[in-house]
Structure formats: structure tokens, C-alpha cells
Scaffold this motif. Structure first.
Motif, PDB file in Angstrom:
ATOM      1  N   VAL A 177     -97.774  -1.878  63.294  1.00 21.79           N
ATOM      2  CA  VAL A 177     -97.315  -3.207  62.876  1.00 21.79           C
ATOM      3  C   VAL A 177     -97.459  -3.351  61.361  1.00 21.79           C
ATOM      4  N   THR A 203     -93.488   4.689  60.840  1.00 21.88           N
ATOM      5  CA  THR A 203     -93.757   3.577  61.745  1.00 21.88           C
ATOM      6  C   THR A 203     -93.579   4.017  63.192  1.00 21.88           C
ATOM      7  N   CYS A 205    -102.253  -2.105  65.749  1.00 23.63           N
ATOM      8  CA  CYS A 205    -102.029  -2.810  64.481  1.00 23.63           C
ATOM      9  C   CYS A 205    -101.513  -1.875  63.385  1.00 23.63           C
TER      10      CYS A 205
END
Length: 111
Positions: free
Chosen positions: A69, A81, A66
């Protein structure tokens, strides 16, 4: 380097941990302010999943995935990221024996 060193320490014949806490600690400071919120939110997801499923491994894998994300959703720099996704993939890879036990129904639950 910190996560890889934790997962594969030379002095323990390359048998170390799964890197969840080390990844959380590393990503906590990667993108000031936003990463604090993301890591704390994912920590809350970990806690909720652990309470619901009683599987620490499931909570760890889902919460660590997560992070990347949420970084992407918040518009974090692509490098952050990507780093989060790579570290998350490494953590899931380190849990491969847990995944097999989950599939076979033999994974230990918290009491």
C-alpha cells in the motif's frame, strides 16, 4: 525465490517459516531510499500493533500488507508494488492457521 525457499525448504519437507522477516529483508533493498523508509515505517507499525494487540500474527500480517500500500502511495514502479503485494499475500496465506485461531479466540498472545 528467497521467500519461497524460506517458506518451503526441501530439506524440511516443505515446512518452513511464514516469511515475514525474509520478505522485509527482500523488500528493504528493492527500491533504494524509498523502500528503506517504507520497510522501517511498516516495522514501526508492526511494533505498535504487537504492543497494542499482543498478537504477533496480527502485527505481522497487517504490517506486511501495508508495504505494498505504501509503495503504491509513493508511486513506486508497478513491478515493485506487485511484487510486494504478492509477497504480502503469501505471508498472509502462510498465517492461515493463525487466522483460524484468531477467529476461534485461541491464538496465543505475548505476555
Amino acid at each position: 525465490a528467497v521467500v519461497i525457499g524460506h517458506n518451503y525448504p526441501v530439506w524440511l519437507k516443505f515446512k518452513g517459516g511464514k516469511g515475514i522477516a525474509t520478505t522485509y529483508g527482500t523488500l528493504f533493498f528493492i527500491w533504494p531510499y524509498e523502500s528503506f523508509a517504507v520497510v522501517l515505517l511498516c516495522g514501526a507499525i508492526w511494533f505498535a500493533l504487537m504492543k497494542l494487540t499482543r498478537y504477533v500474527s496480527v502485527a505481522s500480517m497487517v504490517s506486511i500488507v501495508c508495504i505494498s500500500v505504501f509503495f503504491a502511495m509513493l508511486g513506486a514502479p508497478k513491478e515493485f508494488t506487485i511484487i510486494a503485494a504478492i509477497l504480502g499475500a503469501l505471508c498472509v496465506f502462510r498465517h492461515r492457521t493463525n487466522i483460524v485461531r484468531l477467529i476461534h479466540g485461541t491464538e496465543n498472545r505475548l505476555k
